[in-house]
Design an enzyme around this catalytic site. Sequence first.
Site, PDB file in Angstrom:
ATOM      1  CE1 TYR A  19      -1.125   0.459   7.653  1.00 27.19           C
ATOM      2  CE2 TYR A  19      -0.162   2.616   7.041  1.00 27.19           C
ATOM      3  CZ  TYR A  19       0.114   1.135   7.146  1.00 27.19           C
ATOM      4  OH  TYR A  19       1.075   0.672   6.802  1.00 27.19           O
ATOM      5  CE  LYS A  41       0.702   2.043   3.203  1.00 22.27           C
ATOM      6  NZ  LYS A  41       1.954   2.751   3.654  1.00 22.27           N
TER       7      LYS A  41
HETATM    8  P1  NDP Z   1      12.624   1.607   2.151  1.00 19.63           P
HETATM    9  O1  NDP Z   1      12.930   2.891   1.526  1.00 19.63           O
HETATM   10  O2  NDP Z   1      13.277   1.194   3.281  1.00 19.63           O
HETATM   11  O3  NDP Z   1      12.859   0.506   1.142  1.00 19.63           O
HETATM   12  C1  NDP Z   1      12.544   0.857  -0.432  1.00 19.63           C
HETATM   13  C2  NDP Z   1      13.507  -0.092  -0.994  1.00 19.63           C
HETATM   14  O4  NDP Z   1      13.065  -0.211  -2.271  1.00 19.63           O
HETATM   15  C3  NDP Z   1      14.949   0.039  -1.020  1.00 19.63           C
HETATM   16  O5  NDP Z   1      15.435  -0.395   0.050  1.00 19.63           O
HETATM   17  C4  NDP Z   1      15.275  -0.348  -2.361  1.00 19.63           C
HETATM   18  O6  NDP Z   1      15.463  -1.654  -2.301  1.00 19.63           O
HETATM   19  C5  NDP Z   1      14.132  -0.190  -3.249  1.00 19.63           C
HETATM   20  N1  NDP Z   1      14.373   0.856  -4.023  1.00 19.63           N
HETATM   21  C6  NDP Z   1      14.447   0.799  -5.540  1.00 19.63           C
HETATM   22  N2  NDP Z   1      14.424   1.912  -6.201  1.00 19.63           N
HETATM   23  C7  NDP Z   1      14.500   2.784  -5.041  1.00 19.63           C
HETATM   24  C8  NDP Z   1      14.539   4.225  -5.184  1.00 19.63           C
HETATM   25  N3  NDP Z   1      14.469   5.093  -6.194  1.00 19.63           N
HETATM   26  N4  NDP Z   1      14.482   4.989  -3.935  1.00 19.63           N
HETATM   27  C9  NDP Z   1      14.353   4.258  -2.620  1.00 19.63           C
HETATM   28  N5  NDP Z   1      14.338   2.968  -2.738  1.00 19.63           N
HETATM   29  C10 NDP Z   1      14.328   2.266  -3.805  1.00 19.63           C
HETATM   30  O7  NDP Z   1      10.947   2.134   2.172  1.00 19.63           O
HETATM   31  P2  NDP Z   1      10.123   1.059   3.088  1.00 19.63           P
HETATM   32  O8  NDP Z   1      10.518  -0.373   3.240  1.00 19.63           O
HETATM   33  O9  NDP Z   1       9.668   2.013   4.347  1.00 19.63           O
HETATM   34  O10 NDP Z   1       8.771   1.112   1.999  1.00 19.63           O
HETATM   35  C11 NDP Z   1       8.556   0.179   0.955  1.00 19.63           C
HETATM   36  C12 NDP Z   1       7.248  -0.205   0.618  1.00 19.63           C
HETATM   37  O11 NDP Z   1       6.594  -0.609   1.771  1.00 19.63           O
HETATM   38  C13 NDP Z   1       6.368   1.209   0.401  1.00 19.63           C
HETATM   39  O12 NDP Z   1       5.411   0.916  -0.724  1.00 19.63           O
HETATM   40  C14 NDP Z   1       5.736   1.343   1.710  1.00 19.63           C
HETATM   41  O13 NDP Z   1       4.591   2.175   1.641  1.00 19.63           O
HETATM   42  C15 NDP Z   1       5.245   0.113   2.276  1.00 19.63           C
HETATM   43  N6  NDP Z   1       5.324   0.026   3.617  1.00 19.63           N
HETATM   44  C16 NDP Z   1       4.257  -0.599   4.059  1.00 19.63           C
HETATM   45  C17 NDP Z   1       4.198  -0.867   5.585  1.00 19.63           C
HETATM   46  C18 NDP Z   1       3.080  -1.495   5.986  1.00 19.63           C
HETATM   47  O14 NDP Z   1       2.774  -1.555   7.277  1.00 19.63           O
HETATM   48  N7  NDP Z   1       2.172  -2.084   5.048  1.00 19.63           N
HETATM   49  C19 NDP Z   1       5.050   0.130   6.343  1.00 19.63           C
HETATM   50  C20 NDP Z   1       6.059   0.420   5.864  1.00 19.63           C
HETATM   51  C21 NDP Z   1       6.423   0.654   4.316  1.00 19.63           C
HETATM   52  P3  NDP Z   1      17.114  -2.673  -2.683  1.00 19.63           P
HETATM   53  O15 NDP Z   1      17.976  -1.537  -2.097  1.00 19.63           O
HETATM   54  O16 NDP Z   1      16.747  -3.888  -2.188  1.00 19.63           O
HETATM   55  O17 NDP Z   1      17.130  -2.347  -4.290  1.00 19.63           O
END
Ligand code: NDP
Length: 391
Positions: free
Chosen positions: A237, A148
């Site tokens: 949420y 989401k």
């Molecule tokens: P992060 O920034 O921690 O992680 C995003 C990951 O996406 C990065 O670590 C990287 O992984 C990859 N990535 C690829 N391209 C990009 C870019 N241009 N910029 C940044 N990251 C990129 O974010 P979150 O983990 O907090 O969020 C990720 C998703 O999860 C979102 O959609 C968010 O809305 C969702 N979310 C949902 C939650 C819930 O409770 N359901 C809670 C928190 C987030 P890599 O290094 O492996 O390529």
Amino acid sequence: MTGSGMDRRRLLIGAGTLPLAGIAAGAGAQNAPQAIGQPLLNNAADLPEAKKVNWAVVGLGNFAVGQVIPGFVASHRSRMTAFVSGNPQKAKDLGARYGVNTFYDYANFDSIVHDKTIDAVYIVLPVGLHAEYTIRALKAGKHVLCEKPMASTPEECAAMIAAAKANNRQLGVAYRVHFEPNNVDVARRCTSGELGTLRYFTGDAGFNADPEHWVPHRWRLQKALAGGGSMYDIGIYAMNASMMCVGEDPVEVSAVYSYPHDDPRFKEVEGGVNWRIKFRSGIFAQGSSSYCYAGGTRQKIYGTTGAIVMEPASDYYQQSITLMPTGKSPETLHAGNPIVQFAAQVDAFSQAALSNTPHLTPGEMGLRDIRLIQAIYKSADQNGAAVPFQV
Ligand code: NDP
């Protein structure tokens, strides 16, 4: 023992015709009933390996590493077989930790089409990348569970749904609280009339964005990667929960922005919204979404014969749910351990993929919510004007 059998035994004891010692002695006699533990029915852990769904996790960021991946470990129908990441060393390290040894990056992602060890893909990327990677995975013939909010725009959501249909694959949006026992219990109480007639829902969800010290907050403040502001990321949420609890379609929204407009964090996305939804029967829900206040999720639902307070309402590890029936003492509910939500969510999606039946939180729900948030922004842009909404 049947009710009448129970009554008869009580009567016999009461009349002095069956001595208590006789009952104790009889318990050990041949054919006497014995307490014997039984296996858990419908235990998915007993499914043969072939019946499990194989998953690739796309994007190994904070949420994927902290919650999604441990959720897979605790799941029964779901097995991680591949990681997709732009950081090969991180993927390899995590692979060693979790027994995953197939890796893709964003450039060679489409080659998963040839990988028979992947049935489903979990997209955990920044929002602005959800549509692209979901559609690429669907075209590769994989089922997709997407985090989401579903995508940046309703048009992107519609394209994702169309791709799922065209490729005959399931598409779900990862609204985890629909699989969290306390939230499920509260929704059941609300929609079953336990609070009498529902009158009002209120929900706040926010945190203080800290892009300087916390990397995952950086993309959240860039429109191209985030799609929108606090309402997209955290306000969703309470907004989604209001529909889960009220169980009706929204017919109108209104909203105002509520953040300091000179705050340098919010040049591209909104930093806070106070929103209101009117439902078909006239019930109102309202809430706040913020990147400017100290973290928390709180919800209250009021009916004619009682209320429920949820605080926190949508935490990963703890939910506090208090039932407040009119004229009686408040009662704290313990419907289950919130941590099971992550495993339950992927298992439910695996089951949907195995049976080719729609997931509980399908793409259509994600599209509805992005349309609703867009309507909320439209109202806030007009300083609270009522904006009609049709599902
Ligand atoms: P992060 O920034 O921690 O992680 C995003 C990951 O996406 C990065 O670590 C990287 O992984 C990859 N990535 C690829 N391209 C990009 C870019 N241009 N910029 C940044 N990251 C990129 O974010 P979150 O983990 O907090 O969020 C990720 C998703 O999860 C979102 O959609 C968010 O809305 C969702 N979310 C949902 C939650 C819930 O409770 N359901 C809670 C928190 C987030 P890599 O290094 O492996 O390529």
